[in-house]
Design an enzyme around this catalytic site. Sequence first.
Site, short mmCIF file in Angstrom:
data_model
loop_
_atom_site.label_atom_id
_atom_site.label_comp_id
_atom_site.label_asym_id
_atom_site.label_seq_id
_atom_site.Cartn_x
_atom_site.Cartn_y
_atom_site.Cartn_z
N GLU A 1 0.81 -1.22 0.00
CA GLU A 1 0.00 0.00 0.00
C GLU A 1 0.85 1.27 0.00
OE1 GLU A 1 -3.65 0.52 1.96
OE2 GLU A 1 -4.07 -1.61 2.16
N HIS B 1 -2.15 -0.79 10.26
CA HIS B 1 -1.72 -2.16 10.54
C HIS B 1 -0.47 -2.12 11.41
CE1 HIS B 1 -3.92 -4.59 7.30
NE2 HIS B 1 -4.36 -3.35 7.18
#
Length: 412
Positions: A49, A278
Site C-alpha cells: 500500500e 496495521h
Amino acid sequence: MEGDSSLQLRVFDLNCWGIRYLSKRRQERVELIGDTLRQEDFDLVLLQEVWSEQDYHNLKGKLGGCYPFCHYFRSGVIGSGLCIFSRFPILDTLLYQYSLNGYPYMLQHGDWFCGKSVGLVIIKISGILFNVTVPLFPLSHQLHAEYCREKDAYLPHRLVQAWELAQFIRHTSKAADVVLLGGDLNMHPEDVGIQLLRGWTGLRDAFAEATHFEGCEDGCTLIPKNRFTDKSELLPFPMGIRIDYILYKAISSFTVKCKELKTTTGTAPGTDIPFSDHEAVMATLHIKRQGQAAGDTLGTAESVMADVVTEAQTEVGMGLRAAQRQRYSTGRMAVLALLLLLVQVTAALGTLVGLGTEQPFPKLSFSLLAFAAIGILLLATGLHLFHTTEVKMLQGTEEQMRMALRALQEHP
C-alpha cells in the site's frame, strides 16, 4: 553460505496504508518508516500500500545507504502499492496480476482499480537462492478486502486470488532454496483461503513456529489500540485480528526456523503515532544447510487438504452461479435498452419521412429518453462483458481445483 553453515535473516513487513489524500498523516508516517528502517538492521523490507510513487522515491532516497537494492511493482490504474528494499542484490523480478480483482462498480472499495498483484523478487544471499513474494490483495489489503464477513460477496474472488497465489508460488519456486512470503492477506488464520494457501504450498507460519514472540496478543496486526484502525471493523474481535503474515519454507537442502517474531503494539517504537493502521511484523529467520535435499511437499495431510480444496471449490462454485446470474441480468438489460433505442430510432425516422403528423413525444423528453437508453446500453454491455470474464475465470479456477482434488484423492 560459503564457509558458514547457517544464515540469520531479519525481515520487516508492513501494510503502509499510503493512500494519497485519504490516509491520515501519510507523509509524516512515511518519514517515520524511513527513519526507523534506516536505524534498524533488517535484511529485507516488504511494504504494501505504498500507492504514491513519490513516497517510494522518498523512501528510496532515505534508505539508499543501508538498503541499496529496491524494486517498485507497477500495476493497475493507481499501481500495485508493492515495493521491496534489500541489503542484497536483486537478481530478477516478476509481477503477476490476479485474474479477478473485485467489481468496477464498487467504487467505495476501489479494489478493481488497484491491480491487485503478487510481486516476486529473486535474491541470492551467501549462496542461498531466495524467492521473496509480496502479495497485494488490497485489493488494498492484500487478499481481497473482507468487507463483510457475514455476507461476503468477495469470498469467491478472494479464494481465486489465494489459489492463484498458491499456484504462482508452486510453479516459480522449483529452482529456489528458500521461499518467503510477507504481506497483508486479509484473511484470518483459520479461514479456508489461508488453509488453501499454506496447505497447497507447504508454507509455514512464522507466528506459529516462532521460538520467541513479542508483541500484540495472538500476533494480531489490526488492533483497537491503534488510533488509525477502524474500530467498527473490530467490534466482533475485541482483541483484534491477525491478517498480516510472514510465511516461509525451505525447498532444497536447507531448513528454516523462526527464532524471533515481533509486532508493533499500536505505536511505532519511540513515538506516539503508529506506522500505519496495521501493525508491523518483524521476523528473525535462521537458515541452515541440512544433509539431504528436502522435497517440495504439501504442508497438510492429503485427507485434510482434500477437505480444504473441496470447501474452496464449493465456494468458488457458488460464486460462479452468482456471476452467471449477473451476466444474464446485465445481458437482458442491454437487450431491452437496445430495443428501446430501436423503437425511438424508428419513431424518429417515421416522423422525418412524414409517416406521422406530429412528434409523438415532446422533443426534450424524447431526447432524454434516448440518452438514457444509450447510457443504459453502454453500462449494461460493459457489465455483461465484465461478468462474462468473471464467469470464465471462476470456471477455470473451479476446474483447476477439481483436477487438484482428483490428484489428492488418487494419492497413495
